[in-house]
Design an enzyme around this catalytic site. Structure first.
Site, PDB file in Angstrom:
ATOM      1  N   ASP A 108       7.528  48.930  32.123  1.00  0.00           N
ATOM      2  CA  ASP A 108       9.608  48.523  32.426  1.00  0.00           C
ATOM      3  C   ASP A 108      10.482  47.062  32.332  1.00  0.00           C
ATOM      4  OD1 ASP A 108       8.167  47.628  34.708  1.00  0.00           O
ATOM      5  OD2 ASP A 108       9.021  47.917  36.139  1.00  0.00           O
ATOM      6  N   GLU A 115       9.760  46.735  40.264  1.00  0.00           N
ATOM      7  CA  GLU A 115       9.634  48.203  39.568  1.00  0.00           C
ATOM      8  C   GLU A 115      10.995  48.821  39.589  1.00  0.00           C
ATOM      9  OE1 GLU A 115       6.831  48.797  38.490  1.00  0.00           O
ATOM     10  OE2 GLU A 115       5.391  47.778  39.555  1.00  0.00           O
ATOM     11  N   ARG A 157       1.370  37.576  36.840  1.00  0.00           N
ATOM     12  CA  ARG A 157       1.528  39.661  37.323  1.00  0.00           C
ATOM     13  C   ARG A 157       0.371  39.988  37.987  1.00  0.00           C
ATOM     14  NH1 ARG A 157       0.064  42.920  31.374  1.00  0.00           N
ATOM     15  NH2 ARG A 157       1.221  44.742  32.861  1.00  0.00           N
ATOM     16  N   LEU A 158       0.689  41.027  38.352  1.00  0.00           N
ATOM     17  CA  LEU A 158       0.301  41.795  38.699  1.00  0.00           C
ATOM     18  C   LEU A 158       0.100  43.095  37.857  1.00  0.00           C
ATOM     19  CD1 LEU A 158      -1.562  43.286  41.338  1.00  0.00           C
ATOM     20  CD2 LEU A 158       0.486  44.110  42.689  1.00  0.00           C
ATOM     21  N   ILE A 190       0.392  46.934  37.639  1.00  0.00           N
ATOM     22  CA  ILE A 190       0.868  48.044  37.451  1.00  0.00           C
ATOM     23  C   ILE A 190       1.553  48.539  36.274  1.00  0.00           C
ATOM     24  CG2 ILE A 190       2.333  49.409  39.175  1.00  0.00           C
ATOM     25  CD1 ILE A 190       0.540  47.213  40.877  1.00  0.00           C
ATOM     26  N   GLY A 193       7.188  54.253  54.845  1.00  0.00           N
ATOM     27  CA  GLY A 193       8.734  54.767  54.974  1.00  0.00           C
ATOM     28  C   GLY A 193       9.970  53.566  55.973  1.00  0.00           C
ATOM     29  N   CYS A 206       5.577  41.176  41.251  1.00  0.00           N
ATOM     30  CA  CYS A 206       4.893  39.461  40.745  1.00  0.00           C
ATOM     31  C   CYS A 206       5.347  38.390  41.269  1.00  0.00           C
ATOM     32  CB  CYS A 206       5.254  39.718  39.073  1.00  0.00           C
ATOM     33  SG  CYS A 206       4.682  41.412  38.367  1.00  0.00           S
TER      34      CYS A 206
END
Length: 621
Positions: free
Chosen positions: A102, A79, A49-50, A52, A377, A2
């Site tokens: 969360d 997250e 907000r995104l 997820i 990575g 977000c």
């Protein structure tokens, strides 16, 4: 993932609705799914907000929460991967939840444990919590700074947000060049190595820091809450492999938690190939994994054959992108596309190389195919000795400790594995005292082309290390990693994609920094413990690779192929930057562009990019 925003009026006046709304709308790309605000007496919070985790409207923000010990409001970007386990612990302690997010877990954790709750989180975050009982706003950033958080003072306003561009919405703010940090960037390629940014008066809360703003006194303090004090552990190499493998699998397991489609970046290198292989083991036949890879039109810079090897081994669905330099400049393409301006705008500050093009294109492709979360990575090179200087530092460390037999054995192995790498140069460079390094840099490095600011604080001092553990620590907290995470966050969020980095699970970083050096570099190979622990999981062709490319672009070829265009851009930057760039730089650049026999120097890109940054943000000198 977000975007957040906040304004505190220190004169006690209510916050102008237009300012906080404009600040928040400037990061709509970070959160296209919902917009929300909270207004206090003399402060305001904004959120984009995104979706997820928990896609319902109940998890929209700002989120209010009434706990056992107080009342709170949060705006949050990130997250918490272990939120399920923390939620269960809180339920056992009598807490009840109205969402499956969360975000609510963070609020309940803060209510129970105070700001010490962040030590329990395994995740990536930048959040602001308004603690009503204490009349306090708490800002927090995750351990390694994966998620961004900036702050500044504009007159009587204290402002904070996810991206620097948000401050352009605040009346009275102007984009002014911080000559000290721009000098570090131009001369040494350094950025995000201090709390200062390239904008004067704009600061970042660094990874592992909290900021406490007292709404009563209108004063704030910044405190570091996370650090690593490496102490070597007594563990066999076989046991270390087993534990490392378990940690990687568990980190990926946690980071696969999502209510939207998850994919992965795949360069064909050891790090991303390992993650994709682990993902397929964890998901089995239940998960159809998609990957996105950057591939170059030039064989020297292409890892396509390694990408294909991993795809064959894992049966993932592969998408590939082939971006070209011309695609980013309207002057060089027939489409009129000028994506360089968009990229510079998203990045907020100049970036280190054209590798950002590759990464930007990968996330653009991911979004095209519906992937809202991407595994990547990032971080493995810093903690697993993925850069060539690590080898020289390791050899120098053996000599300092008079481990002559070990030195001769490892030196011979290194020369066999990396015959074209100047290991001796890296080793001697590490052993030279700083008093000799400084004049050598000034004479032969990029700094000779730039004027040292009068108020310069001598920012380039972090290279004095005695072993690879110290070097890894410096890269993680003070040098390359913060910049790489900056670029990755902006490249991914430009397309509303959340990037996750399993190697930066703090358990993995702490474990690796406590291992003997010989477990990281072994028989001439870097990343030894990763190679050996993943045998049978990752294709041998990948595990036995000796070369390193990553998202490297053919920058040298691109710049020389478009030499007239590049030369004009460099002249423009010199004019825009004033006295900061010496005129002899242009002659040097012309020689580099004209003569392929002369070694290419990435300082050319850095100068070019500064010019675009000055124009995009109208930066005052």
């Amino acid at each position: 993932m977000c975007g957040i925003a906040g304004i505190i009026n220190e004169d006690g006046a209510p916050v102008l609705e237009e300012e906080i709304k404009t600040m928040t709308s400037l990061v709509a790309h970070r959160g296209p799914d919902h917009e929300g605000f909270y207004f206090g007496k003399d402060f305001a919070l904004g959120h984009r907000r995104l979706r997820i985790i928990d896609l319902s409207d109940l998890s929209n923000q700002p989120m209010k929460y009434v706990g056992q010990n107080g009342e709170y409001v949060i705006v949050y970007n990130g997250e918490i991967y272990n939120y399920v386990e923390i939620r269960d612990e809180l339920i056992a302690a009598g807490y009840r939840f109205s969402t499956n997010s969360d975000t609510e877990v963070i609020l309940a954790s803060y209510d129970r444990w105070g700001i010490e709750c962040v030590r329990r989180f395994n995740g990536i975050w930048a959040f602001a919590i308004y603690d009503q009982r204490k009349n306090l706003i708490v800002l927090s950033r995750d351990r390694f700074g994966v998620k961004p958080l900036y702050y500044t003072k504009v007159g009587s306003k204290f402002c904070f947000g996810s991206e620097i561009k948000q401050f352009t919405a605040v009346k009275g703010w102007k984009a002014r060049m911080n000559h000290r940090r721009v000098y570090d960037y131009l001369a040494f390629g350094l950025m995000d190595h201090t709390s200062e940014t390239m904008f004067e008066g704009v600061y970042q809360l660094r990874g592992g820091e909290n900021l406490f703003y007292d709404l009563t006194t209108k004063k704030f303090t910044v405190r570091r809450w996370y650090d690593i004090k490496p102490e070597k552990v007594d563990i066999s190499y076989e046991e270390a492999q087993r534990k490392f493998r378990e940690l990687v699998f568990d980190s990926v397991r946690l980071q696969l938690r999502s209510d939207v489609k998850v994919g992965s970046c795949l360069s064909g290198g050891l790090d991303s190939s390992t993650l994709v292989s682990v993902m397929t083991r964890l998901l089995g036949e239940n998960g159809s994994i998609e990957t996105v890879s950057f591939c170059s039109e030039f064989e020297k810079y292409s890892e396509e054959k390694y990408v294909d090897e991993v795809v064959k081994h894992t049966n993932v669905v592969s998408h590939k992108v082939f971006p070209k330099f011309e695609d980013f400049f309207s002057e060089l393409n027939s489409k009129g596309s000028n994506e360089i301006e968009s990229l510079v705008w998203h990045q907020d500050e100049p970036f280190g190389s054209t590798s950002a093009f590759a990464q930007y294109s990968v996330f653009k492709e991911a979004r095209k195919h519906g992937m809202r979360v991407m595994i990547d990575g990032q971080g493995a090179d810093e903690i697993l000795a993925g850069y060539y200087p690590f080898v020289g530092i390791y050899l120098a460390s053996l000599l300092r400790r008079f481990k002559l037999r070990g030195f001769l054995k490892e030196f011979s192995a290194v020369k066999s594995v990396w015959p074209n790498v100047s290991v001796t140069r890296y080793m001697l460079s590490n052993m030279l005292p700083e008093s000799l390094k400084v004049p050598l840099r000034r004479r032969f490095g990029g700094s000779r082309f730039f004027s040292v600011p009068e108020d310069y604080d001598g920012g380039f001092k972090w290279m004095n290390v005695k072993n690879i553990t110290e070097y890894a620590y410096k890269l993680v907290f003070e040098s390359s990693l913060p910049a790489l995470l900056h670029w990755e966050d902006r490249d991914s969020m430009a397309f509303s994609v959340e990037s996750r980095v399993p190697y930066l699970d703090h358990r993995i970083v702490e474990f690796l920094l406590c291992l003997p050096e010989s477990y990281i570099i072994r028989d001439g190979y870097t990343k030894a413990i990763l190679r050996d622990s993943m045998r049978g999981i990752v294709p041998d062709k990948i595990l036995d690779r000796k070369d390193k490319i990553g998202f490297a672009t053919p920058e040298e070829i691109w710049m020389r192929r478009n030499k007239e265009f590049v030369a004009n851009k460099l002249r423009e930057t010199v004019s825009l930057a004033g006295k900061g760039i010496k005129t002899e730089f242009l002659k040097y650049a012309e020689q580099i562009l004209e003569d392929p026999k002369k070694g290419y120097f990435s300082v050319l890109w850095r100068v070019l990019n500064v010019g675009d940054w000055i124009k995009v943000f109208n930066v005052e000198r």
